[in-house]
Scaffold this motif. Structure first.
Motif, mmCIF file in Angstrom:
data_model
loop_
_atom_site.group_PDB
_atom_site.id
_atom_site.type_symbol
_atom_site.label_atom_id
_atom_site.label_comp_id
_atom_site.label_asym_id
_atom_site.label_seq_id
_atom_site.Cartn_x
_atom_site.Cartn_y
_atom_site.Cartn_z
ATOM 1 N N LYS A 152 0.835 -1.208 0.000
ATOM 2 C CA LYS A 152 0.000 0.000 0.000
ATOM 3 C C LYS A 152 0.869 1.258 0.000
ATOM 4 N N VAL A 153 1.939 1.245 0.791
ATOM 5 C CA VAL A 153 2.874 2.370 0.794
ATOM 6 C C VAL A 153 3.485 2.531 -0.597
ATOM 7 N N LEU A 154 3.848 1.392 -1.207
ATOM 8 C CA LEU A 154 4.412 1.411 -2.559
ATOM 9 C C LEU A 154 3.443 2.057 -3.536
ATOM 10 N N GLY A 155 2.166 1.681 -3.449
ATOM 11 C CA GLY A 155 1.164 2.234 -4.361
ATOM 12 C C GLY A 155 0.992 3.731 -4.194
ATOM 13 N N VAL A 156 0.890 4.197 -2.961
ATOM 14 C CA VAL A 156 0.704 5.625 -2.714
ATOM 15 C C VAL A 156 1.902 6.426 -3.214
ATOM 16 N N LEU A 157 3.131 5.931 -2.934
ATOM 17 C CA LEU A 157 4.328 6.649 -3.355
ATOM 18 C C LEU A 157 4.408 6.763 -4.875
ATOM 19 N N HIS A 158 4.047 5.700 -5.581
ATOM 20 C CA HIS A 158 4.124 5.746 -7.044
ATOM 21 C C HIS A 158 3.002 6.586 -7.658
ATOM 22 N N LEU A 159 1.838 6.601 -7.064
ATOM 23 C CA LEU A 159 0.764 7.465 -7.566
ATOM 24 C C LEU A 159 1.154 8.936 -7.403
ATOM 25 N N ALA A 160 1.698 9.272 -6.239
ATOM 26 C CA ALA A 160 2.168 10.642 -6.021
ATOM 27 C C ALA A 160 3.343 10.953 -6.942
ATOM 28 N N GLY A 161 4.215 9.952 -7.131
ATOM 29 C CA GLY A 161 5.367 10.143 -8.014
ATOM 30 C C GLY A 161 4.963 10.392 -9.453
ATOM 31 N N ALA A 162 3.897 9.750 -9.907
ATOM 32 C CA ALA A 162 3.418 9.956 -11.278
ATOM 33 C C ALA A 162 3.052 11.418 -11.504
ATOM 34 N N ALA A 163 2.375 12.012 -10.531
ATOM 35 C CA ALA A 163 1.986 13.419 -10.655
ATOM 36 C C ALA A 163 3.218 14.324 -10.686
ATOM 37 N N LEU A 164 4.205 14.023 -9.847
ATOM 38 C CA LEU A 164 5.417 14.841 -9.797
ATOM 39 C C LEU A 164 6.230 14.720 -11.085
ATOM 40 N N LEU A 165 6.324 13.507 -11.636
ATOM 41 C CA LEU A 165 7.065 13.327 -12.886
ATOM 42 C C LEU A 165 6.420 14.101 -14.030
ATOM 43 N N PHE A 166 5.101 14.032 -14.119
ATOM 44 C CA PHE A 166 4.437 14.772 -15.179
ATOM 45 C C PHE A 166 4.628 16.276 -14.981
ATOM 46 N N TRP A 167 4.547 16.723 -13.739
ATOM 47 C CA TRP A 167 4.753 18.138 -13.427
ATOM 48 C C TRP A 167 6.162 18.567 -13.821
ATOM 49 N N ALA A 168 7.151 17.694 -13.540
ATOM 50 C CA ALA A 168 8.537 18.017 -13.895
ATOM 51 C C ALA A 168 8.697 18.220 -15.398
ATOM 52 N N SER A 169 7.936 17.492 -16.193
ATOM 53 C CA SER A 169 8.056 17.585 -17.652
ATOM 54 C C SER A 169 7.570 18.930 -18.189
ATOM 55 N N THR A 170 6.828 19.672 -17.372
ATOM 56 C CA THR A 170 6.265 20.944 -17.838
ATOM 57 C C THR A 170 7.116 22.145 -17.437
ATOM 58 N N MET A 171 8.180 21.908 -16.669
ATOM 59 C CA MET A 171 8.968 23.024 -16.147
ATOM 60 C C MET A 171 9.808 23.673 -17.247
ATOM 61 N N SER A 172 9.959 24.981 -17.152
ATOM 62 C CA SER A 172 10.719 25.726 -18.164
ATOM 63 C C SER A 172 12.003 26.324 -17.621
ATOM 64 N N SER A 173 12.288 26.102 -16.338
ATOM 65 C CA SER A 173 13.529 26.606 -15.757
ATOM 66 C C SER A 173 14.037 25.622 -14.720
ATOM 67 N N PHE A 174 15.344 25.632 -14.486
ATOM 68 C CA PHE A 174 15.910 24.729 -13.487
ATOM 69 C C PHE A 174 15.402 25.066 -12.097
ATOM 70 N N THR A 175 15.233 26.344 -11.806
ATOM 71 C CA THR A 175 14.768 26.766 -10.486
ATOM 72 C C THR A 175 13.415 26.148 -10.154
#
Length: 439
Positions: free
Chosen positions: A83-106
């Motif tokens: 269950k911990v594994l599932g929650v971490l990966h679901l949250a991680g999916a959102a963060l990875l997609f968010w990272a793909s939209t960034m336009s600056s290193f900051t």
């Protein structure tokens, strides 16, 4: 604690094996999908400096330091590991997609830092889920874990096949990883139940970080090995952080796919490890691993995408020797040296020292060096690679002088199947041991 249906010794149910294998495949596909090419993405898309690239990669170290607390304080005591594994990966999916939209290193850095703090604990959790379903992990686990290495390789080959590096579209790697993370997050709730093993027990920082094993450092040879393990992670950071950027600047086609040859090499050399440790001994095996790091960087320094392309390929293929001969052999050495009482603590301590402290130092060192040799059209890679080659050579010389090989210890260190394949890896615990030893 719930129990699983007993299986004959050396076997595991087909359905369970398939679930665990898919879990491992996705776990390392996710990591390999973005981690290898992140340096190139940051340099070409976000115009990041070498120091900034290294800063992004040292989030791995910060995640490795945080991982024992997440696993030790949550999955070991309160909530089932799957269950911990599932929650971490679901949250991680959102963060990875968010990272793909960034336009600056900051903007990118805090997102990837948050992601790695969530991802690194999952390396221990997938091991925990696997071991708890097995009655003979030494025989059953390698066949499951190898799917992780295959997942890493498939990720690299996919990036090469889709030509995202040549098209300058590496933001897609984070989106691909996000989709895989979403799938694994949902799938994790269908994995076999893996309830907490230490419910009600009090966990201390000393237990979580493996500090009970500090007494092993009173032995001079183990202290030398321990310090060399930290030091050799400095050149290791150069490889993880900048190899893909280097290959792309040199004009290597499908660089991520070419780099996956390193994982193929890793599998092959791991199979040879039991025989090599017996015939070569601990000291020689570890020394060959360090020497391979130095040789690899010399090959990178003088190779190119033209007539010297073979040097680049050989440098990548050397990954099997670089990693297996030092880190895997070192895990085996630590496992045997520590003995039954301190085995778990010692693996936790050496992992904290290497993937925590060592890689962190290496990343802080590598970035400014790469920046120092920046040119108008890229970097002076010859000068850059000579530096980690020299560092590895110095560590090798000090190790050869100070480490004393004890032949009587070597005969007990035969079973390299007690280690996992790495991208990076963990030691195979005795029986049921879900606590992390990792990268």
């Amino acid at each position: 604690m719930t129990s699983t249906t007993a299986q004959p010794s050396g076997t595991i149910g087909t359905a369970t094996r398939l679930k665990l294998s898919l879990m491992m495949f996705l776990e390392f596909f996710i990591w390999g999908a973005w981690f290898v090419t992140m340096g190139t993405f940051l340099a070409t898309t976000l115009d990041a400096s070498g120091s900034q690239i290294s800063l992004a990669y040292l989030t791995q170290s910060l995640g490795a330091i945080a991982a024992p607390f997440i696993v030790g304080l949550i999955a070991d005591q309160f909530i089932s590991a799957q269950k911990v594994l599932g929650v971490l990966h679901l949250a991680g999916a959102a963060l990875l997609f968010w990272a793909s939209t960034m336009s600056s290193f900051t903007a990118f850095f805090p997102v990837i830092l948050a992601y790695m703090i969530l991802y690194m604990p999952t390396l221990a959790l997938v091991n925990s889920v696997s071991f708890r379903q097995m009655n003979n992990p030494e025989k059953q686990f390698p066949a499951v874990r190898v799917l992780g290495t295959i997942g890493w390789i498939v990720a690299g080959v996919t990036i090469g096949w889709l030509a995202w590096e040549q098209k300058g579209d590496l933001a897609q790697t984070f989106r691909m990883a996000a989709v895989a993370s979403l799938i694994l997050g949902a799938f994790s709730f269908l994995l076999p139940a893996t309830p907490p093993t230490r419910r009600g027990e009090k966990a201390t920082v000393r237990d979580i970080l493996g500090l009970d094993a500090l007494g092993l450092l009173k032995n001079r040879s183990y202290l030398v090995f321990f310090l060399c393990s930290i030091a050799i992670c400095i050149p290791l950071a150069f490889y993880y952080n900048f190899t893909n950027l280097f290959l792309n600047e040199e004009g290597v086609k499908s660089a991520a796919a070419v780099q996956s040859l390193g994982q193929v090499s890793e599998v092959l050399f791991l199979l040879l490890m039991p025989y090599l440790l017996v015939r070569l001994g601990v000291k020689t095996t570890l020394a060959i691993g360090m020497a391979a790091w130095s040789l690899r960087y010399v090959l990178f320094a003088y190779g190119d995408a033209g007539s010297m392309y073979w040097m680049l390929l050989l440098g990548i293929i050397l990954h099997g020797i670089c990693y297996d001969f030092f880190f895997v052999a070192g895990q085996i050495y630590t496992d045997k040296f520590a003995g039954q009482r301190f085995r778990s603590a010692a693996q936790g301590l050496i992992t904290l020292a290497t993937y925590g402290v060592g890689i962190l130092i290496g990343s802080l060192v590598a970035g400014p060096i790469v920046d120092n040799f920046a040119t108008a059209d890229g970097h002076d890679w010859t000068q850059i690679w000579i530096i980690p080659a020299a560092i590895a050579a110095v560590v090798l010389v000090l190790f050869l002088i100070l480490f004393k090989d004890r032949r009587q210890d070597q005969t007990t260190m035969l079973d390299a199947s007690r280690t996992t394949l790495e991208a990076p890896g963990t030691a195979l615990p005795q029986g049921e041991r879900p606590r992390p030893s990792t990268t």
